[in-house]
Design an enzyme around this catalytic site. Structure first.
Site, PDB file in Angstrom:
ATOM      1  CG  ASN A  37      39.180  22.529  -5.471  1.00 56.32           C
ATOM      2  OD1 ASN A  37      38.642  23.182  -6.361  1.00 56.32           O
ATOM      3  ND2 ASN A  37      38.511  21.680  -4.708  1.00 56.32           N
ATOM      4  NE  ARG A  87      -2.693  -1.625   3.264  1.00 49.46           N
ATOM      5  CZ  ARG A  87      -3.262  -1.642   4.458  1.00 49.46           C
ATOM      6  NH1 ARG A  87      -4.280  -0.842   4.723  1.00 49.46           N
ATOM      7  NH2 ARG A  87      -2.816  -2.450   5.409  1.00 49.46           N
ATOM      8  N   GLY A 131      -9.564  -4.317  15.421  1.00 49.72           N
ATOM      9  CA  GLY A 131     -10.055  -5.433  16.227  1.00 49.72           C
ATOM     10  C   GLY A 131     -10.454  -4.957  17.612  1.00 49.72           C
ATOM     11  CG  ASN A 154      39.712  40.037   4.618  1.00 50.21           C
ATOM     12  OD1 ASN A 154      38.689  40.228   5.246  1.00 50.21           O
ATOM     13  ND2 ASN A 154      39.842  40.391   3.335  1.00 50.21           N
ATOM     14  N   GLY A 186       1.586 -14.737   7.308  1.00 48.59           N
ATOM     15  CA  GLY A 186       0.874 -14.257   8.478  1.00 48.59           C
ATOM     16  C   GLY A 186       1.785 -13.947   9.650  1.00 48.59           C
ATOM     17  CB  THR A 187       1.223 -11.751  12.594  1.00 46.77           C
ATOM     18  OG1 THR A 187      -0.081 -12.300  12.876  1.00 46.77           O
ATOM     19  CG2 THR A 187       1.061 -10.448  11.828  1.00 46.77           C
TER      20      THR A 187
END
Length: 459
Positions: A386, A16, A140, A377, A78-79
């Protein structure tokens, strides 16, 4: 206190999100979501952290490094199936296992500690972290019995009319007795519409075996927000930003407009520092006291001393001293070290250079791969040349030197102590100490040139 372990679920791709970046690696206030989770749980005296990886496994491992051990869920089923992948690392352990999702960056160490203490004090076998929400649609519901224990967790689509009125929801964070967790996981079935193994089924299994299912309700639903799409990601970003800004304001930092000020979770800011609107502070930036930052300044992974002002400028991976004034519109690029009492003015760029105490580059200069001494300065338009197209070379400007406007210092070259470089010079050889170097063509005036030119055009 029993031994404590944690399993962090971070295997999902997060379809998603519609992104090439795996979900848990999406940043919130500059830090990947899963890193927030690991950093928070690491404050709890855990014996072992196990992160379940799947999609983007190597990138997640690279992000977390040695902060975690890892178990691979090659196929997302699945978990419960995800937690089961940690069996080889945890099965033999005695203690409490926290299971938490890697997409919950807002949950605090304080809330997790309160959940663990509740679980341990009542000697529960399983405890669910719940939250109260005004609009619980889609979540849930937690159904409690007369004694306040969890009777069941019912998904929104399966809830009765009475259950739909319940406003206490399951956040998806749990504490388990470790041995009972892995024993129950072996009994979880995938006989459901999705054909997956769900972690809440472990709760039902333990309840049916006669064990009490406890619940701890957090006071802040916002902490439990799971990030599944870009809308939730933006919500988490705003909530985290406000939390971070509030912490700094409570600690003595003035933030003029918190809604337009972004500070990373790892930044450190001293008291009486003022942040103006549009300021973005990223990474592990450390800012001292009595500073003024902004408006519209971006800093990343940098260190700033006390009493320093940085206005409308960009500073990356650099160190800046005390009593420094930078900006507006300056760019301090990586690996630069700016000494105390330095002035870096508008449209000055410094890269991979040391800029000594009391030195000044007030406007329109480029200082790259240079070592600038104290009280130097650099006049307007001074350039350290460089790069020859292939290699970088170093410029050294020693203490007290004065470089006039529009001067080019072609590296490698050294300007000695207290030396002067005349305006408009291109310096290709070292300038001795106390010398004046003039490296420019002698001026020639051709009188009446314009008239002669016009006559030629008209002829």
């Amino acid at each position: 206190m029993s031994n404590r372990f944690v399993v962090i679920l971070a295997a999902g791709q997060g379809t998603r999100m519609k992104s090439k970046l795996y979900k848990v690696l999406h940043p919130v206030c500059g830090k990947p979501m899963v890193q927030h989770v690991v950093d928070n749980v690491s404050q709890l005296g855990l014996q072992k952290v196990v992160t379940i990886v799947g999609h983007g496994a190597e990138k997640v491992k690279n992000q977390l490094g040695e902060q975690s051990e890892f178990a691979l869920q090659a196929e997302q089923l699945g978990t419960a199936h995800a937690v089961l992948q940690a069996k080889d690392l945890l099965f033999a352990e005695e203690g409490t296992t926290l299971v938490i999702c890697g997409d919950t960056p807002l949950i605090t160490a304080e809330t997790i500690e309160a959940l663990l203490k509740h679980h341990e004090q009542i000697e529960a076998k399983v405890t669910v972290l719940t939250a109260y929400i005004d609009e619980p649609a889609g979540y849930g519901r937690v159904v409690r019995n007369s004694e306040g224990h969890v009777e069941k967790i019912v998904e929104h689509k399966d809830a009765s009319e009475e259950e739909l009125r319940i406003q206490e929801i399951n956040t998806g964070t749990y504490c388990f007795d470790n041995k009972m967790l892995f024993d129950a996981l072996s009994k979880v079935s995938n006989e459901n519409a999705q054909g997956e193994f769900y972690l809440p089924d472990v709760i039902e299994i333990l309840k049916n075996e006669g064990y009490i299912v406890s619940a701890y309700q957090t006071k802040s639903f916002e902490e439990t927000l799971g990030v599944n799409d870009r809308v939730a990601l933006s919500q988490a970003e705003q909530l985290m930003k406000r939390r971070i800004n509030r912490k700094h304001m409570v600690n003595g930092v003035t933030i003029i407009d918190p809604e337009s000020t972004y500070i990373s979770a790892d930044a450190v800011i001293g008291n009486d520092t003022v942040l103006y609107p549009g300021t973005v502070i990223e990474g592990k930036t450390v800012i001292g006291s009595d500073c003024v930052i902004g408006p519209h300044t971006t800093m990343k992974d940098s260190e700033v001393g006390n009493n320093t002002t940085i206005r409308q400028s960009v500073v990356h991976d650099s160190k800046i001293g005390n009593d420094v004034a930078i900006g507006p519109f300056a760019h301090i690029r990586p690996a630069s070290v700016i000494g105390d009492e330095v002035r870096v003015g508008n449209f000055v760029e410094i890269k991979k250079s040391v800029f000594g105490t009391g030195s000044k580059a007030s406007h329109l200069s480029y200082i790259g791969d240079a070592e600038v001494g104290s009280n130097v300065n650099l006049g307007c338009g001074s350039i350290t040349v460089n790069y020859d197209g292939k290699n970088k070379f170093k410029t050294v400007i020693e203490d007290g030197a004065f470089v006039g406007c529009n001067s080019n210092l072609v590296a490698p070259v050294t300007v000695g102590k207290n030396a002067y470089v005349a305006a408009g010079s291109t310096i290709t050889e070292d300038v001795p100490e106390n010398a004046l170097s003039i490296a420019r063509a002698r001026q020639t005036n051709k009188e009446q040139y314009v008239g002669q030119l016009n006559n030629k055009k008209n002829s």
